[in-house]
Write a protein that holds these residues in place. Structure first.
Motif, PDB file in Angstrom:
ATOM      1  N   MET A  52     -19.013 102.864 -19.917  1.00  0.00           N
ATOM      2  CA  MET A  52     -18.520 103.807 -19.016  1.00  0.00           C
ATOM      3  C   MET A  52     -18.378 103.568 -17.784  1.00  0.00           C
ATOM      4  SD  MET A  52     -18.092 106.414 -20.737  1.00  0.00           S
ATOM      5  CE  MET A  52     -18.443 107.240 -22.371  1.00  0.00           C
ATOM      6  N   LEU A  53     -19.149 102.514 -17.184  1.00  0.00           N
ATOM      7  CA  LEU A  53     -18.953 102.059 -15.871  1.00  0.00           C
ATOM      8  C   LEU A  53     -17.946 101.226 -15.749  1.00  0.00           C
ATOM      9  CD1 LEU A  53     -20.038 101.842 -13.047  1.00  0.00           C
ATOM     10  CD2 LEU A  53     -21.356  99.867 -13.892  1.00  0.00           C
ATOM     11  N   ALA A  54     -17.566 100.255 -16.703  1.00  0.00           N
ATOM     12  CA  ALA A  54     -16.384  99.565 -16.762  1.00  0.00           C
ATOM     13  C   ALA A  54     -15.222 100.291 -16.830  1.00  0.00           C
ATOM     14  CB  ALA A  54     -16.326  98.492 -17.713  1.00  0.00           C
ATOM     15  N   SER A  55     -15.143 101.266 -17.406  1.00  0.00           N
ATOM     16  CA  SER A  55     -13.996 102.338 -17.538  1.00  0.00           C
ATOM     17  C   SER A  55     -13.861 103.091 -16.182  1.00  0.00           C
ATOM     18  CB  SER A  55     -14.002 103.327 -18.597  1.00  0.00           C
ATOM     19  OG  SER A  55     -14.116 102.676 -19.873  1.00  0.00           O
ATOM     20  N   GLY A  79     -10.657 102.593 -13.606  1.00  0.00           N
ATOM     21  CA  GLY A  79      -9.890 103.819 -13.204  1.00  0.00           C
ATOM     22  C   GLY A  79      -9.860 103.686 -11.694  1.00  0.00           C
ATOM     23  N   LEU A  80     -10.821 103.252 -10.941  1.00  0.00           N
ATOM     24  CA  LEU A  80     -10.756 103.189  -9.600  1.00  0.00           C
ATOM     25  C   LEU A  80      -9.833 102.072  -9.049  1.00  0.00           C
ATOM     26  CD1 LEU A  80     -12.452 104.363  -7.175  1.00  0.00           C
ATOM     27  CD2 LEU A  80     -13.876 102.336  -7.380  1.00  0.00           C
ATOM     28  N   GLY A 101     -13.976 105.998 -23.239  1.00  0.00           N
ATOM     29  CA  GLY A 101     -14.284 105.944 -21.938  1.00  0.00           C
ATOM     30  C   GLY A 101     -13.148 106.653 -21.108  1.00  0.00           C
ATOM     31  N   ARG A 102     -12.290 106.987 -21.521  1.00  0.00           N
ATOM     32  CA  ARG A 102     -11.032 107.760 -20.868  1.00  0.00           C
ATOM     33  C   ARG A 102     -11.230 108.541 -19.891  1.00  0.00           C
ATOM     34  NH1 ARG A 102     -10.772 110.166 -25.829  1.00  0.00           N
ATOM     35  NH2 ARG A 102     -10.300 112.433 -25.876  1.00  0.00           N
ATOM     36  N   ALA A 156     -10.787 108.305 -16.032  1.00  0.00           N
ATOM     37  CA  ALA A 156      -9.947 109.330 -15.197  1.00  0.00           C
ATOM     38  C   ALA A 156     -10.655 109.748 -13.797  1.00  0.00           C
ATOM     39  CB  ALA A 156      -9.784 110.555 -15.844  1.00  0.00           C
ATOM     40  N   VAL A 157     -12.081 109.849 -13.925  1.00  0.00           N
ATOM     41  CA  VAL A 157     -13.040 110.128 -12.913  1.00  0.00           C
ATOM     42  C   VAL A 157     -12.816 109.129 -11.673  1.00  0.00           C
ATOM     43  CG1 VAL A 157     -15.396 110.200 -12.166  1.00  0.00           C
ATOM     44  CG2 VAL A 157     -14.593 111.326 -14.227  1.00  0.00           C
ATOM     45  N   GLY A 158     -12.756 107.620 -12.052  1.00  0.00           N
ATOM     46  CA  GLY A 158     -12.591 106.613 -11.405  1.00  0.00           C
ATOM     47  C   GLY A 158     -11.272 106.721 -10.459  1.00  0.00           C
TER      48      GLY A 158
END
Length: 216
Positions: A1-4, A8-9, A158-159, A163-165
């Motif tokens: 999750m962190l990688a995703s 995104g960031l 993890g999409r 999106a959050v990133g």
């Protein structure tokens, strides 16, 4: 999750940090220190909505109605040209924007010595302009709905972290651009400096408008 989230960031920053109509408007409002919280909120929220729509898969639906982007392209070009005309008029004003005379509805902002420097636009006008610069720009749909949506789909479960990133990148960028722009005030405290800035804005707006309608 962190990688995703980090992916995104990173992609969000890479797409949003570019000279464009929206960024120039945020920069201008930041220098003027005018309705800045509302402008940042509109830009960041609009981006978040578009990113979430892209991740949800609506990009596939939009691809089935290609005429919609054509409508947005021409409407956006027309709006940008109109905005460019207004910026050009300010740039050509002999006294410069910062020496404008206020009205009862939009009183002038006094400087330290009490001299009227410029008029304030209303909150409604500012928000509507910001919304138009955001939602009438087809590049926003290509970047957020299609591109970010497509890349997010490769992250599987993890999409949404992706999106959050991307949403976080938008929020950080617009906040930094808007509130950091006030430090440019010392270089833009003369009518001549504002005329140069407005001339630059007019040129960029025309260039973007032309690029929207030219064959791709």
């Amino acid at each position: 999750m962190l990688a995703s989230l980090l992916a995104g960031l990173g992609l969000g920053f890479s797409l949003i940090i570019a000279i464009g109509a929206q960024n120039l408007f945020v920069l201008r409002q930041g220098v003027r220190r005018e309705h800045l919280v509302a402008v940042v909120a509109v830009c960041a929220t609009s981006d978040a909505v578009l990113i979430l729509l892209g991740v949800s898969g609506i990009g596939v639906v939009l691809q089935a109605v290609p005429w919609l982007l054509v409508v947005v392209r021409w409407a956006g070009a027309a709006f940008l040209l109109g905005y460019a005309v207004l910026a050009a008029r300010r740039a050509l004003s002999p006294s410069g924007q910062t020496l404008s005379v206020g009205t009862a509805a939009s009183p002038p902002i006094p400087d330290a010595g009490g001299t009227a420097l410029r008029t304030r636009t209303t909150l409604a006008t500012t928000v509507l302009t910001c919304l138009a610069l955001t939602w009438l720009n087809p590049h926003v749909y290509l970047d957020t709905v299609f591109l970010l949506g497509s890349v997010a789909s490769t992250h599987g479960d993890g999409r949404w972290a992706f999106a959050v990133g991307a949403c976080l990148a938008s929020l950080v960028w617009f906040t930094a651009l808007g509130f950091g722009a006030r430090y440019l005030g010392r270089w833009l405290d003369t009518p001549r400096a504002w005329r140069i800035l407005d001339a630059l804005i007019a040129v960029v707006m025309v260039a973007i408008a032309v690029s929207l309608v030219l064959p791709h």
